[in-house]
Design an enzyme around this catalytic site. Structure first.
Site, PDB file in Angstrom:
ATOM      1  N   LYS A  83       0.854  -1.190   0.000  1.00 43.03           N
ATOM      2  CA  LYS A  83       0.000   0.000   0.000  1.00 43.03           C
ATOM      3  C   LYS A  83       0.893   1.245   0.000  1.00 43.03           C
ATOM      4  O   LYS A  83       1.802   1.369   0.824  1.00 43.03           O
ATOM      5  CB  LYS A  83      -0.893  -0.044   1.245  1.00 43.03           C
TER       6      LYS A  83
HETATM    7  O1  G3P Z   1      -7.992   1.790   5.174  1.00 40.19           O
HETATM    8  C1  G3P Z   1      -8.125   3.145   5.313  1.00 40.19           C
HETATM    9  C2  G3P Z   1      -9.497   3.718   5.434  1.00 40.19           C
HETATM   10  O2  G3P Z   1     -10.491   2.789   5.256  1.00 40.19           O
HETATM   11  C3  G3P Z   1      -9.642   4.672   6.564  1.00 40.19           C
HETATM   12  O3  G3P Z   1     -10.939   4.845   7.048  1.00 40.19           O
HETATM   13  O4  G3P Z   1     -12.579   5.672   8.700  1.00 40.19           O
HETATM   14  O5  G3P Z   1     -10.122   6.109   9.041  1.00 40.19           O
HETATM   15  O6  G3P Z   1     -11.380   7.293   7.264  1.00 40.19           O
HETATM   16  P1  G3P Z   1     -11.270   6.044   8.069  1.00 40.19           P
END
Ligand code: G3P
Length: 218
Positions: A83
């Site tokens: 990633k």
């Molecule tokens: O994998 C990264 C992503 O899904 C982050 O989600 O909720 O931290 O914006 P969030």
């Protein structure tokens, strides 16, 4: 649409994996930090549970550092997807991994032109962050639609759309309707997908009526 789980918690991954609900896993530095565990051990453990793609994120921001870290992460298990952040250096690293045939997930995508660049760099997946766009007052789901339309215009853009930063069950419905290839979903939201109040009321009514018959199936 594939379901990836967005977590670095081994217990949650094992539980959902037993239900055959996990096609892959995504992690990021924040999720690793939250788990409190060592990144390499965590990624190796996840890869033993899940045979599908497991995203592990580099933390270097320079091209050589990203390539070096990506190679280390990919050496942990054959199903590790490297990633990389959607920066100029990240795109350079993505190009390099494409040459090396190492799968990539280009993350922190917030616009259609960024997604176009990720595809041109040969990214295996691009991760548009829907919830974080919603947080700024921009409709994140619309971005998934824009990227789907762009990628579908060109046969040579084969990057898969991995809808990320999913915050509610409506996000899952909407990205599935648009045709995202993958949704990476936090375990809590994955479990909420089954819930509907009318299901609970209906089941309760059925059981009351059944009890009134005095019958037994076994
Ligand atoms: O994998 C990264 C992503 O899904 C982050 O989600 O909720 O931290 O914006 P969030």
């Amino acid at each position: 649409m594939k379901f990836f789980v967005d977590t670095a918690e081994i217990k949650e991954i094992s539980e959902l994996s037993e239900m055959n609900l996990v096609d892959g896993v995504t992690t990021n530095p924040s999720l690793i930090a939250k788990s409190g565990n060592d990144i390499k051990e965590t990624i190796k453990n996840i890869c033993q549970i899940v045979p599908g793609p497991v995203s592990a994120e580099v933390t270097a921001t320079d091209i050589n550092g990203m390539i070096e870290e990506g190679k280390i992460l990919h050496s942990l298990a054959p199903n590790v997807v490297v990633k990389i952040p959607l920066t100029w250096e990240g795109l350079e690293a993505c190009n390099k991994f494409t040459e090396l045939k190492i799968p990539t997930n280009v993350t922190l995508c917030f616009s259609a032109p960024q997604a176009l660049l990720a595809a041109k760099a040969g990214a295996t997946y691009v991760s548009p962050f829907i919830g974080r766009l919603d947080d700024t007052g921009i409709n994140g789901v619309d971005l998934i639609g824009e990227i789907r339309a762009i990628y579908d215009n060109y046969d040579d853009l084969n990057t898969m759309i991995l809808a990320a930063s999913i915050r509610n069950i409506n996000h899952v419905t909407q990205v599935a309707m648009i045709g995202a290839d993958v949704a990476t979903i936090p375990p809590k939201i994955l479990k909420e997908l089954v819930k509907h109040p009318l299901t609970d009321i209906g089941l309760s009514n059925f059981l009351d009526d059944w009890a009134s018959t005095g019958q037994k199936i076994r």
